[in-house]
Design a protein around this motif. Structure first.
Motif, PDB file in Angstrom:
ATOM      1  N   TRP A   1      24.864  10.079  21.041  1.00  0.00           N
ATOM      2  CA  TRP A   1      25.796   9.782  22.147  1.00  0.00           C
ATOM      3  C   TRP A   1      27.080  10.596  21.981  1.00  0.00           C
ATOM      4  CZ3 TRP A   1      26.332   7.365  26.763  1.00  0.00           C
ATOM      5  CH2 TRP A   1      27.633   7.100  27.203  1.00  0.00           C
ATOM      6  N   GLU A   2      27.592  10.603  20.769  1.00  0.00           N
ATOM      7  CA  GLU A   2      28.839  11.328  20.526  1.00  0.00           C
ATOM      8  C   GLU A   2      28.656  12.837  20.699  1.00  0.00           C
ATOM      9  OE1 GLU A   2      31.661  10.037  20.128  1.00  0.00           O
ATOM     10  OE2 GLU A   2      31.187   7.951  19.745  1.00  0.00           O
ATOM     11  N   ILE A   3      27.511  13.377  20.290  1.00  0.00           N
ATOM     12  CA  ILE A   3      27.274  14.814  20.362  1.00  0.00           C
ATOM     13  C   ILE A   3      26.904  15.239  21.780  1.00  0.00           C
ATOM     14  CG2 ILE A   3      25.848  16.728  19.517  1.00  0.00           C
ATOM     15  CD1 ILE A   3      27.899  15.636  17.532  1.00  0.00           C
ATOM     16  N   GLY A   4      26.091  14.400  22.461  1.00  0.00           N
ATOM     17  CA  GLY A   4      25.737  14.720  23.842  1.00  0.00           C
ATOM     18  C   GLY A   4      24.273  14.981  24.100  1.00  0.00           C
ATOM     19  N   PHE A   5      23.382  14.221  23.472  1.00  0.00           N
ATOM     20  CA  PHE A   5      21.950  14.337  23.758  1.00  0.00           C
ATOM     21  C   PHE A   5      21.304  12.969  23.606  1.00  0.00           C
ATOM     22  CE2 PHE A   5      22.351  14.895  19.222  1.00  0.00           C
ATOM     23  CZ  PHE A   5      21.204  14.349  18.657  1.00  0.00           C
ATOM     24  N   GLY A   6      20.045  12.870  23.962  1.00  0.00           N
ATOM     25  CA  GLY A   6      19.313  11.621  23.825  1.00  0.00           C
ATOM     26  C   GLY A   6      18.214  11.750  22.787  1.00  0.00           C
ATOM     27  N   ILE A   7      17.664  10.627  22.353  1.00  0.00           N
ATOM     28  CA  ILE A   7      16.649  10.663  21.301  1.00  0.00           C
ATOM     29  C   ILE A   7      15.438   9.818  21.693  1.00  0.00           C
ATOM     30  CG2 ILE A   7      18.415  10.962  19.527  1.00  0.00           C
ATOM     31  CD1 ILE A   7      17.901   8.004  18.746  1.00  0.00           C
ATOM     32  N   ARG A   8      14.382   9.981  20.918  1.00  0.00           N
ATOM     33  CA  ARG A   8      13.193   9.130  21.051  1.00  0.00           C
ATOM     34  C   ARG A   8      12.399   9.223  19.756  1.00  0.00           C
ATOM     35  NH1 ARG A   8       8.514  11.807  21.652  1.00  0.00           N
ATOM     36  NH2 ARG A   8       8.563  14.015  22.240  1.00  0.00           N
ATOM     37  N   TYR A   9      11.487   8.278  19.564  1.00  0.00           N
ATOM     38  CA  TYR A   9      10.601   8.325  18.403  1.00  0.00           C
ATOM     39  C   TYR A   9       9.608   9.473  18.558  1.00  0.00           C
ATOM     40  CZ  TYR A   9      12.203   3.822  16.588  1.00  0.00           C
ATOM     41  OH  TYR A   9      12.966   2.805  16.053  1.00  0.00           O
ATOM     42  N   GLY A  10       9.410  10.231  17.492  1.00  0.00           N
ATOM     43  CA  GLY A  10       8.471  11.345  17.505  1.00  0.00           C
ATOM     44  C   GLY A  10       7.211  11.023  16.707  1.00  0.00           C
ATOM     45  N   GLN A  11       6.663  12.022  16.008  1.00  0.00           N
ATOM     46  CA  GLN A  11       5.423  11.841  15.262  1.00  0.00           C
ATOM     47  C   GLN A  11       5.655  10.977  14.025  1.00  0.00           C
ATOM     48  OE1 GLN A  11       3.960  15.748  14.379  1.00  0.00           O
ATOM     49  NE2 GLN A  11       3.279  16.135  16.479  1.00  0.00           N
ATOM     50  N   SER A  12       4.595  10.355  13.567  1.00  0.00           N
ATOM     51  CA  SER A  12       4.666   9.519  12.363  1.00  0.00           C
ATOM     52  C   SER A  12       3.386   9.704  11.553  1.00  0.00           C
ATOM     53  CB  SER A  12       4.842   8.047  12.738  1.00  0.00           C
ATOM     54  OG  SER A  12       3.717   7.575  13.475  1.00  0.00           O
ATOM     55  N   LYS A  13       3.431   9.278  10.309  1.00  0.00           N
ATOM     56  CA  LYS A  13       2.263   9.313   9.428  1.00  0.00           C
ATOM     57  C   LYS A  13       2.084   7.953   8.779  1.00  0.00           C
ATOM     58  CE  LYS A  13       2.592  14.243   8.255  1.00  0.00           C
ATOM     59  NZ  LYS A  13       2.726  15.232   7.136  1.00  0.00           N
ATOM     60  N   LYS A  14       0.823   7.603   8.524  1.00  0.00           N
ATOM     61  CA  LYS A  14       0.507   6.328   7.884  1.00  0.00           C
ATOM     62  C   LYS A  14      -0.321   6.567   6.635  1.00  0.00           C
ATOM     63  CE  LYS A  14       0.513   3.680  12.204  1.00  0.00           C
ATOM     64  NZ  LYS A  14      -0.259   2.758  13.095  1.00  0.00           N
ATOM     65  N   ASN A  15      -0.233   5.620   5.706  1.00  0.00           N
ATOM     66  CA  ASN A  15      -1.048   5.717   4.498  1.00  0.00           C
ATOM     67  C   ASN A  15      -2.381   5.019   4.714  1.00  0.00           C
ATOM     68  OD1 ASN A  15      -0.475   2.992   4.373  1.00  0.00           O
ATOM     69  ND2 ASN A  15       1.079   3.207   2.765  1.00  0.00           N
ATOM     70  N   VAL A  16      -3.179   4.895   3.676  1.00  0.00           N
ATOM     71  CA  VAL A  16      -4.510   4.292   3.803  1.00  0.00           C
ATOM     72  C   VAL A  16      -4.429   2.822   4.184  1.00  0.00           C
ATOM     73  CG1 VAL A  16      -5.617   5.931   2.240  1.00  0.00           C
ATOM     74  CG2 VAL A  16      -4.519   3.872   1.298  1.00  0.00           C
ATOM     75  N   ALA A  17      -3.294   2.200   3.905  1.00  0.00           N
ATOM     76  CA  ALA A  17      -3.127   0.788   4.256  1.00  0.00           C
ATOM     77  C   ALA A  17      -2.604   0.614   5.684  1.00  0.00           C
ATOM     78  CB  ALA A  17      -2.163   0.116   3.273  1.00  0.00           C
ATOM     79  N   LYS A  18      -2.573   1.731   6.440  1.00  0.00           N
ATOM     80  CA  LYS A  18      -2.119   1.727   7.824  1.00  0.00           C
ATOM     81  C   LYS A  18      -0.633   1.391   7.967  1.00  0.00           C
ATOM     82  CE  LYS A  18      -6.301   2.640   9.245  1.00  0.00           C
ATOM     83  NZ  LYS A  18      -6.635   4.005   9.743  1.00  0.00           N
ATOM     84  N   SER A  19       0.150   1.632   6.930  1.00  0.00           N
ATOM     85  CA  SER A  19       1.592   1.430   6.993  1.00  0.00           C
ATOM     86  C   SER A  19       2.277   2.777   7.170  1.00  0.00           C
ATOM     87  CB  SER A  19       2.101   0.766   5.702  1.00  0.00           C
ATOM     88  OG  SER A  19       1.562  -0.531   5.564  1.00  0.00           O
ATOM     89  N   LYS A  20       3.302   2.823   7.979  1.00  0.00           N
ATOM     90  CA  LYS A  20       4.022   4.068   8.201  1.00  0.00           C
ATOM     91  C   LYS A  20       4.732   4.505   6.929  1.00  0.00           C
ATOM     92  CE  LYS A  20       4.992   3.930  13.170  1.00  0.00           C
ATOM     93  NZ  LYS A  20       6.067   3.903  14.199  1.00  0.00           N
ATOM     94  N   THR A  21       4.633   5.788   6.652  1.00  0.00           N
ATOM     95  CA  THR A  21       5.351   6.362   5.514  1.00  0.00           C
ATOM     96  C   THR A  21       6.316   7.458   5.942  1.00  0.00           C
ATOM     97  OG1 THR A  21       3.541   7.937   5.156  1.00  0.00           O
ATOM     98  CG2 THR A  21       3.470   5.862   3.906  1.00  0.00           C
TER      99      THR A  21
END
Length: 399
Positions: free
Chosen positions: A36-56
């Motif tokens: 907001w202060e700099i002047g752009f917007g954001i969103r969640y991008g790519q992610s990776k999960k381990n064998v237990a299906k938890s995000k790392t």
């Protein structure tokens, strides 16, 4: 490389490698404030999960980074982002920070508000809004208070519509708890007052649409002074902005007495039918001789169905308020019309006197075609004093 600089200040806390957060939401909120202060917007991008299906690994990218390789959107493939890795204690830290953008940055609040991420409200501000609403602070005043925290209204990173949506969500989230508290209170009142009565209207899904109550003293007073009552729903000063209706009477000393209250979620004819029917039931089955209301068409239709033997009249205060709204300067003290209009309402004893005085008044000021005066004259039996003769009113107004 930046083609346009956004806001820069020493007060801005920029992302740094190994900066830690307790949760992804905390990291998102931090990066969103920075964006907001700099002047752009954001969103969640790519992610990776381990064998237990938890995000790392989780990326939070500039809103101009394309969501898909073959996207046809206006995204320009900006690579600015932060990449988060999970810590051993299930927190998150910044593993990579890309600062540079390949597009122009928003320079004012209007441009920044175009980004979806800036239409969300910070959790700390949500907590503040909840506290303000819990203390019955209205939407506009709450927005002004929030503006003071940001230095100026134009610096608030969301608009009034977003705040209204948040307030509605707060009300919905707490509605079930508040309903439980209300019925718990009613149970306590019934223990103290065996003649306390309440009734609720629920829809097919079990949601409460109206809630009415009265106490033993009010029911006793209604038996003695319930021939003429007023009903008014012009009160909306509660947290949920729900219409609050009051049944009011007058005792033998011309003092107002509260006979019952009702909270509504709407002001439709079928709801008012339930209101008037339940009121009579809670009061022992005796319908009032006369009832005063404002000029609500839905109430008029409901009274005709539920209280066919009751004389329905308009409250004089509402008639005069409508006259002021519709006539403007013509209703000012300087015009002279207002005093003569009030005189007709107060001192004309018979129908003949009223009709003669009305004709003289309209001719004197040239108001033969005035839409408001023509409208109320056609239904003069609802408000004019001579037509009220024989219907006990005890100098009542509904306000």
């Amino acid at each position: 490389m930046n083609r346009q600089k956004g806001r820069s200040s020493d007060a801005i806390i920029a992302p740094e490698i190994v900066m830690e957060f307790d949760s992804l939401q905390e990291a998102y909120d931090f990066y969103n404030i920075y964006s907001w202060e700099i002047g752009f917007g954001i969103r969640y991008g790519q992610s990776k999960k381990n064998v237990a299906k938890s995000k790392t690994v989780q990326e939070i990218t500039c809103g101009c980074e394309p969501k898909h390789v073959n996207t046809k959107s206006a995204c320009c493939g900006c690579l600015a982002m932060i990449r988060l890795h999970r810590t051993t204690d299930n927190g998150w830290y910044i593993h990579e920070f890309r600062k540079d953008h390949n597009h122009g940055l928003a320079m004012n609040r209007g441009e920044k508000m175009q980004w979806p991420s800036h239409k969300n409200i910070d959790p700390r501000i949500k907590a503040l809004v909840k506290n303000l609403r819990d203390n019955n602070i209205g939407l506009t005043k709450a927005f002004i208070v929030i503006g003071s925290f940001f230095g100026a209204m134009e610096n608030v990173p969301f608009n009034k519509r977003s705040l209204r949506t948040l307030c509605a969500n707060i009300s919905r989230d707490h509605s079930e708890d508040d309903v439980k508290k209300t019925f718990d209170l009613f149970s306590e009142l019934k223990m103290k007052d065996p003649n306390f009565r309440d009734s609720c209207l629920a829809d097919k899904d079990g949601n409460i649409r109206a809630l009415m109550w009265t106490n033993g003293k009010s029911r006793m007073q209604y038996k003695q002074f319930g021939d003429a009552i007023t009903f008014d729903t012009t009160y909306r000063t509660n947290l949920y902005d729900m219409p609050f209706g009051l049944f009011v009477g007058v005792n033998n000393n011309f003092q107002s007495i509260i006979l019952g209250g009702v909270l509504l979620t709407n002001e439709r004819t079928e709801t008012f039918e339930w209101v008037f029917k339940e009121f009579v039931s809670l009061m022992g089955g005796k319908a009032p001789v006369t009832i005063l209301t404002d000029q609500c068409r839905a109430m008029e239709l409901a009274i005709a169905v539920v209280l066919p033997g009751t004389t329905h009249r308009w409250c004089k205060w509402h008639v005069l308020r409508k006259a002021k709204e519709h006539m403007g300067l013509l209703y000012s003290k300087a015009s002279g019309f207002r005093d003569e209009f009030h005189k007709i309402l107060e001192y004309m004893i018979t129908v003949e006197e009223f009709e003669a005085a009305w004709a003289i008044l309209i001719a004197k000021y040239g108001f033969q075609d005035h839409p408001f005066l023509t409208q109320i004259y056609e239904v003069r039996e609802m408000w004019a004093k001579p037509y009220f003769a024989g219907n006990f009113c005890a100098r009542m107004t509904s306000t």
